[in-house]
Design a protein around this motif. Structure first.
Motif, PDB file in Angstrom:
ATOM      1  N   HIS A  81      37.613  34.577  47.527  1.00  0.00           N
ATOM      2  CA  HIS A  81      38.002  35.679  46.651  1.00  0.00           C
ATOM      3  C   HIS A  81      39.090  35.238  45.663  1.00  0.00           C
ATOM      4  N   ALA A  82      40.078  34.474  46.147  1.00  0.00           N
ATOM      5  CA  ALA A  82      41.151  33.994  45.267  1.00  0.00           C
ATOM      6  C   ALA A  82      40.582  33.106  44.162  1.00  0.00           C
ATOM      7  N   THR A  83      39.649  32.236  44.516  1.00  0.00           N
ATOM      8  CA  THR A  83      39.031  31.365  43.517  1.00  0.00           C
ATOM      9  C   THR A  83      38.247  32.183  42.498  1.00  0.00           C
ATOM     10  N   GLU A  84      37.492  33.164  42.980  1.00  0.00           N
ATOM     11  CA  GLU A  84      36.738  34.034  42.062  1.00  0.00           C
ATOM     12  C   GLU A  84      37.680  34.777  41.123  1.00  0.00           C
ATOM     13  N   GLU A  85      38.770  35.301  41.650  1.00  0.00           N
ATOM     14  CA  GLU A  85      39.744  36.034  40.822  1.00  0.00           C
ATOM     15  C   GLU A  85      40.362  35.119  39.769  1.00  0.00           C
TER      16      GLU A  85
END
Length: 139
Positions: free
Chosen positions: A75-79
């Protein structure tokens, strides 16, 4: 910054007749301007395992990492990238799961190429600049 007298180190090595193999190691990752990790070896392992198992839950179990930790990293990478890396399939008769997006596949492929090239270059530079002086006679 500590300075070393290479000739002195080499003389000490010869005096003790110590011969141990030395290897270079390097670690590569992408980060944003604030130093937050975007992608690296850990996220690569996670995506590979999600691709193999078809599930975040199964990938987390195989990697020995909690589901929340795996999901949090993805999720952090996607954000930070502003794009999706996973397409989630809603459960049903066949169950839910996750598939990698084409961008995730591309990121994995290109990161692996970059990582291997950096390792190869690091090994060559280590051999050229240090190996003969620190570890003579070891190929």
């Amino acid at each position: 910054m500590r300075q070393y007298n290479i000739e002195h180190m080499a003389e000490n090595r010869k005096m003790t007749e110590l011969s141990i193999p030395l290897y270079s190691r390097s670690k590569v990752w992408l980060q944003d301007a604030e130093g937050n990790v975007i992608f690296g070896a850990g996220r690569l392992r996670i995506l590979k395992e999600i691709k193999r198992t078809g599930s975040i839950h199964a990938a987390a179990k195989e990697l020995g990492i909690g589901y929340r930790a795996v999901w949090g990293r993805i999720h952090a990478t996607e954000e930070r990238l502003g794009v999706k890396l996973l397409e989630k399939k809603v459960g049903g008769a066949s169950g839910g799961g996750s598939e990698l997006t084409p961008l995730a596949e591309f990121l994995m492929e290109q990161f692996t190429i970059i990582q291997k090239r950096i390792e190869k270059e690091t090994d060559a530079l280590f051999k050229e600049k240090l190996m003969d002086r620190l570890n003579p006679g070891v190929p």
